[in-house]
Design a protein around this motif. Structure first.
Motif, mmCIF file in Angstrom:
data_model
loop_
_atom_site.group_PDB
_atom_site.id
_atom_site.type_symbol
_atom_site.label_atom_id
_atom_site.label_comp_id
_atom_site.label_asym_id
_atom_site.label_seq_id
_atom_site.Cartn_x
_atom_site.Cartn_y
_atom_site.Cartn_z
ATOM 1 N N THR A 157 -6.003 8.067 0.215
ATOM 2 C CA THR A 157 -6.407 6.741 -0.229
ATOM 3 C C THR A 157 -6.410 6.738 -1.757
ATOM 4 N N LEU A 176 -10.187 2.151 -0.258
ATOM 5 C CA LEU A 176 -8.954 2.018 0.501
ATOM 6 C C LEU A 176 -8.032 1.047 -0.220
ATOM 7 N N SER A 177 -6.734 1.205 -0.006
ATOM 8 C CA SER A 177 -5.802 0.236 -0.566
ATOM 9 C C SER A 177 -5.971 -1.088 0.191
ATOM 10 N N ASP A 178 -5.390 -2.148 -0.346
ATOM 11 C CA ASP A 178 -5.482 -3.446 0.314
ATOM 12 C C ASP A 178 -4.893 -3.395 1.714
ATOM 13 N N GLN A 193 -4.569 -0.637 3.634
ATOM 14 C CA GLN A 193 -5.431 0.196 4.471
ATOM 15 C C GLN A 193 -6.676 -0.559 4.906
ATOM 16 N N SER A 194 -7.219 -1.396 4.034
ATOM 17 C CA SER A 194 -8.422 -2.161 4.373
ATOM 18 C C SER A 194 -8.182 -3.113 5.534
ATOM 19 N N PRO A 235 -9.370 0.053 8.642
ATOM 20 C CA PRO A 235 -10.675 0.027 7.964
ATOM 21 C C PRO A 235 -11.701 0.880 8.712
ATOM 22 N N TYR A 275 -18.950 -1.216 5.330
ATOM 23 C CA TYR A 275 -17.878 -0.905 4.395
ATOM 24 C C TYR A 275 -17.593 -2.053 3.436
ATOM 25 N N GLY A 276 -17.761 -3.293 3.885
ATOM 26 C CA GLY A 276 -17.470 -4.440 3.039
ATOM 27 C C GLY A 276 -18.224 -4.413 1.725
ATOM 28 N N LYS A 328 -16.604 -1.903 -0.521
ATOM 29 C CA LYS A 328 -15.234 -2.341 -0.784
ATOM 30 C C LYS A 328 -15.181 -3.248 -2.009
#
Length: 302
Positions: free
Chosen positions: A72, A110-112, A114-115, A119, A181-182, A185
């Motif tokens: 990541t 995480l990359s966009d 991956q998100s 996730p 996670y949000g 993030k």
């Protein structure tokens, strides 16, 4: 003394013997198009270790050295397991704090892409520790914090030797926050104003279980793109993609691909050849070579 000259028939017989010996030495054509294991972890669609294998959305996410790692923007995380039925992957950050070890904090990013496609699962909780009283999650965004399975942050400070130091330094339990996670993030650890974090998964099964027995790590949930991969697999191919266009490919051999399935007579993924083309090539080559030798013989006989 006249040189010993072989007749065309003798030359043909000699090369027939050589050809028979060579064909015995030719193994079944093997393919290493896509590695299917890293250590004891199976690598199946949508994942791939080699470029062009798996789904293009998951390109360059996994790296296999001695162990399997998930890459990541924030680092490399060791993969502990992949469950293809439940579509989950468990990763562990060796630099992450746990109940038994305290380590310098860092962000989990995480990359966009991956998100969206892989996730953290809903039953993965991020515990933000030793937060400032000015932390956003204790003020304007306090609704982002919650308790899970009847647990509170105080349990971490009281039960975990690694986190007890925060209590000893202030003679009280500093603010903390269980969140999803949000939160991490969209807000870095510096913005959250918390010095450390840890992650726990399978939280739905942790009711009545103390922090010493929690399962630390991050469980990721992935989706499998519906691209007709099953049809390719049944035909003996391996699901992959064009590395330039990222269009779907059914990998049939090192030189033969298809957009849907492998045709009859192609080289299947297990490495067994249904076509005699390689043998035919050898016969053609030796036939031309034999013809050249006969011409040489005729010239020497003149």
């Amino acid at each position: 003394m006249q040189p010993l000259l072989l007749t065309p028939f003798a030359i043909f017989k000699l090369f027939t013997i050589i050809l028979a010996l060579k064909l015995q030495q030719i193994p079944a054509l093997s393919l290493s198009l896509c590695r299917s294991f890293c250590g004891n972890i199976a690598i199946n669609y949508p994942f791939g270790l080699d470029d062009g294998c798996g789904a293009p959305q998951f390109r360059h996410m996994l790296n296999c050295t001695d162990d399997l790692f998930f890459q990541t923007p924030s680092g490399i995380y060791k993969v502990q397991s992949i469950d293809y039925d439940k579509k989950t992957m468990v990763v562990y950050d060796p630099a992450m704090s746990t109940c038994s070890i305290l380590q310098p904090h860092h962000d989990f990013i995480l990359s966009d892409v991956q998100s969206v496609i892989i996730p953290p699962s809903q039953d993965t909780v991020f515990a933000l520790l030793n937060c400032s009283i000015d932390s956003p999650v204790l003020n304007h965004y306090k609704y982002l914090c919650f308790n899970f399975s009847g647990h509170s942050c105080d349990e971490l400070y009281g039960s975990c030797s690694a986190f007890r130091v925060f209590h000893l330094l202030t003679n009280s339990s500093p603010p903390c926050c269980f969140t999803g996670y949000g939160t991490v993030k969209f807000m870095s650890m510096n913005i959250l104003d918390c010095t450390h974090y840890t992650t726990v998964f399978n939280t739905d099964n942790l009711k009545g279980i103390g922090p010493l027995d929690w399962v630390y790590g991050i469980k990721l949930s992935f989706g499998v793109p519906d691209t007709g991969c099953e049809r390719c697999s049944k035909s003996g191919g391996t699901c992959g993609f064009d590395t330039d266009t990222e269009g779907l490919l059914c990998l049939c051999s090192s030189s033969m691909n298809s957009t849907r399935e492998c045709a009859a007579g192609s080289v299947i993924a297990r490495g067994q050849s249904n076509a005699p083309w390689r043998h035919i090539q050898i016969f053609l080559f030796l036939g031309v070579f034999l013809h050249m030798l006969i011409d040489v013989y005729d010239n020497l006989s003149l």
